[in-house]
Design a protein around this motif. Structure first.
Motif, mmCIF file in Angstrom:
data_model
loop_
_atom_site.group_PDB
_atom_site.id
_atom_site.type_symbol
_atom_site.label_atom_id
_atom_site.label_comp_id
_atom_site.label_asym_id
_atom_site.label_seq_id
_atom_site.Cartn_x
_atom_site.Cartn_y
_atom_site.Cartn_z
ATOM 1 N N GLU A 23 0.873 -1.184 -0.191
ATOM 2 C CA GLU A 23 -0.107 0.028 -0.097
ATOM 3 C C GLU A 23 0.821 1.388 -0.044
ATOM 4 O OE1 GLU A 23 -1.828 -3.255 2.995
ATOM 5 O OE2 GLU A 23 0.038 -2.357 2.346
ATOM 6 N N THR A 24 2.196 1.403 0.585
ATOM 7 C CA THR A 24 2.841 2.250 0.499
ATOM 8 C C THR A 24 4.184 2.199 -0.407
ATOM 9 O OG1 THR A 24 4.175 1.404 2.311
ATOM 10 C CG2 THR A 24 2.279 3.039 2.978
ATOM 11 N N GLY A 25 4.385 1.016 -0.649
ATOM 12 C CA GLY A 25 5.229 0.452 -1.649
ATOM 13 C C GLY A 25 5.181 0.882 -2.941
ATOM 14 N N ARG A 26 3.944 0.712 -3.364
ATOM 15 C CA ARG A 26 3.689 1.064 -4.734
ATOM 16 C C ARG A 26 3.805 2.543 -5.056
ATOM 17 N NH1 ARG A 26 0.039 -2.933 -4.201
ATOM 18 N NH2 ARG A 26 -1.514 -1.811 -3.548
ATOM 19 N N PRO A 27 3.181 3.469 -4.437
ATOM 20 C CA PRO A 27 3.413 5.053 -4.666
ATOM 21 C C PRO A 27 4.945 5.310 -4.385
ATOM 22 C CG PRO A 27 2.168 4.749 -2.720
ATOM 23 C CD PRO A 27 2.245 3.080 -3.011
ATOM 24 N N LEU A 28 5.658 4.713 -3.366
ATOM 25 C CA LEU A 28 7.231 5.144 -3.394
ATOM 26 C C LEU A 28 7.952 4.589 -4.481
ATOM 27 C CD1 LEU A 28 7.670 4.382 0.591
ATOM 28 C CD2 LEU A 28 7.571 6.292 -0.690
ATOM 29 N N GLY A 29 7.445 3.323 -5.044
ATOM 30 C CA GLY A 29 7.966 2.960 -6.236
ATOM 31 C C GLY A 29 7.917 3.747 -7.466
ATOM 32 N N GLU A 30 6.538 4.097 -7.574
ATOM 33 C CA GLU A 30 6.106 5.177 -8.589
ATOM 34 C C GLU A 30 6.958 6.499 -8.603
ATOM 35 O OE1 GLU A 30 4.093 6.278 -12.038
ATOM 36 O OE2 GLU A 30 4.355 4.246 -11.191
ATOM 37 N N LEU A 31 7.162 6.742 -7.375
ATOM 38 C CA LEU A 31 7.805 8.168 -7.335
ATOM 39 C C LEU A 31 9.416 7.971 -7.689
ATOM 40 C CD1 LEU A 31 8.239 10.966 -6.030
ATOM 41 C CD2 LEU A 31 9.018 9.989 -3.833
ATOM 42 N N ALA A 32 9.991 6.702 -7.281
ATOM 43 C CA ALA A 32 11.387 6.525 -7.870
ATOM 44 C C ALA A 32 11.194 6.423 -9.292
ATOM 45 C CB ALA A 32 11.884 5.393 -7.042
ATOM 46 N N GLU A 33 10.240 5.925 -9.908
ATOM 47 C CA GLU A 33 10.189 5.537 -11.463
ATOM 48 C C GLU A 33 10.103 6.983 -12.219
ATOM 49 O OE1 GLU A 33 9.941 3.326 -15.020
ATOM 50 O OE2 GLU A 33 10.307 2.636 -12.815
ATOM 51 N N VAL A 34 9.351 7.796 -11.573
ATOM 52 C CA VAL A 34 8.958 9.150 -12.164
ATOM 53 C C VAL A 34 10.345 10.026 -12.018
ATOM 54 C CG1 VAL A 34 7.728 11.340 -11.938
ATOM 55 C CG2 VAL A 34 6.483 9.249 -11.877
ATOM 56 N N LEU A 35 10.776 10.111 -10.943
ATOM 57 C CA LEU A 35 12.118 10.884 -10.811
ATOM 58 C C LEU A 35 13.515 10.358 -11.481
ATOM 59 C CD1 LEU A 35 11.843 11.503 -6.726
ATOM 60 C CD2 LEU A 35 11.561 13.259 -8.561
ATOM 61 N N LEU A 36 13.580 9.041 -11.549
ATOM 62 C CA LEU A 36 14.957 8.566 -12.147
ATOM 63 C C LEU A 36 14.799 7.846 -13.353
ATOM 64 C CD1 LEU A 36 16.167 6.667 -8.871
ATOM 65 C CD2 LEU A 36 16.569 9.002 -9.714
ATOM 66 N N MET A 145 14.619 10.325 2.398
ATOM 67 C CA MET A 145 13.405 9.343 3.221
ATOM 68 C C MET A 145 13.992 7.923 2.739
ATOM 69 S SD MET A 145 9.535 9.195 2.140
ATOM 70 C CE MET A 145 9.966 8.765 0.189
ATOM 71 N N PHE A 146 14.191 7.460 1.638
ATOM 72 C CA PHE A 146 14.352 6.204 1.120
ATOM 73 C C PHE A 146 15.473 5.622 1.917
ATOM 74 C CE2 PHE A 146 12.769 7.023 -3.236
ATOM 75 C CZ PHE A 146 11.434 6.588 -3.151
ATOM 76 N N ASN A 147 16.636 6.497 2.114
ATOM 77 C CA ASN A 147 17.617 6.014 3.052
ATOM 78 C C ASN A 147 17.419 5.561 4.461
ATOM 79 O OD1 ASN A 147 20.082 8.397 1.600
ATOM 80 N ND2 ASN A 147 19.329 6.306 0.500
ATOM 81 N N ARG A 148 16.700 6.553 4.968
ATOM 82 C CA ARG A 148 16.293 6.330 6.391
ATOM 83 C C ARG A 148 15.191 5.298 6.513
ATOM 84 N NH1 ARG A 148 18.351 11.274 5.403
ATOM 85 N NH2 ARG A 148 19.002 12.597 7.076
ATOM 86 N N TYR A 149 14.315 5.022 5.603
ATOM 87 C CA TYR A 149 13.385 4.105 5.383
ATOM 88 C C TYR A 149 14.193 2.575 5.488
ATOM 89 C CZ TYR A 149 9.345 1.179 3.526
ATOM 90 O OH TYR A 149 8.116 0.329 3.138
ATOM 91 N N CYS A 150 15.106 2.869 4.737
ATOM 92 C CA CYS A 150 16.120 1.371 4.577
ATOM 93 C C CYS A 150 16.635 1.091 5.766
ATOM 94 C CB CYS A 150 16.903 1.268 3.373
ATOM 95 S SG CYS A 150 17.982 -0.159 2.843
ATOM 96 N N ASP A 151 17.479 2.119 6.392
ATOM 97 C CA ASP A 151 18.287 1.933 7.686
ATOM 98 C C ASP A 151 17.488 1.706 8.833
ATOM 99 O OD1 ASP A 151 20.802 1.601 5.992
ATOM 100 O OD2 ASP A 151 21.271 3.668 6.116
ATOM 101 N N GLY A 152 16.395 2.496 8.948
ATOM 102 C CA GLY A 152 15.528 2.642 10.103
ATOM 103 C C GLY A 152 14.988 1.254 10.346
#
Length: 183
Positions: A23-36, A145-152
């Motif tokens: 539910e949160t992963g899909r929009p985060l993946g979409e954000l990465a897709e759009v940005l990168l 955010m992604f870095n803190r998500y992964c490491d946190g």
């Protein structure tokens, strides 16, 4: 060991976290897709380099390793160039516009108020557009955010550097949307 119970079949790092909670992963993946990856005046390799640079500054092993590999695979100069940028931006052989944008990304990583009008003027004088400046700040902020998500959450991180080259090829071929779904 992750701070939360993660099924062993999930991918390592941030993609596994995206899959854990789609539910949160899909929009985060979409954000990465759009940005990168979406069409842009900055190449995919340049945008990945911004992500890698911020991830190194944040000391996020998974993201810095992954995005360094994705950038290296898509930029002329490859891994040698990426390492030069990461180790010493000031002397790295990148165009002035990219160097100015990376400086803005580094300032964003330290805090939004660290980005100065002088930095923005330098980027503009080097040919950066408002969209490039905007997206550089957004990539840097998103990767904080992604870095803190992964490491946190102490996501599982491969210790074999070769694993990151494989993940990079998967991202180059299939994008970030697949990171959130696992397929």
């Amino acid at each position: 060991m992750p701070h939360i119970a993660m099924p062993p079949e999930l991918a390592p790092g941030t993609p596994g976290l995206f899959q854990y909670r789609p539910e949160t992963g899909r929009p985060l993946g979409e954000l990465a897709e759009v940005l990168l990856r979406n069409p842009h005046s900055l190449s995919r390799g340049e945008r990945e380099l911004i992500a890698a640079y911020v991830s190194v500054l944040n000391d996020c092993t998974f993201c810095s390793s992954t995005h360094s590999e994705v950038s290296a695979a898509q930029m002329e100069g490859g891994r040698t160039l990426v390492d030069k940028v990461i180790n010493d931006l000031d002397s790295a052989p990148v165009p002035p516009k990219l160097k100015a944008l990376l400086a803005i990304a580094g300032a964003t990583q330290r805090g939004g108020h660290e980005v100065t009008e002088a930095m923005v003027d330098t980027a503009r004088q080097a040919g950066a557009t408002d969209t490039e400046i905007h997206d550089t700040v957004l990539i840097a902020a998103a990767f904080c955010m992604f870095n803190r998500y992964c490491d946190g959450l102490a996501a599982i991180v491969p210790s074999d550097p070769a694993a990151y080259a494989g993940m990079a090829q998967m991202i180059i071929n299939d994008g970030y949307r697949m990171c959130a779904t696992g397929h």
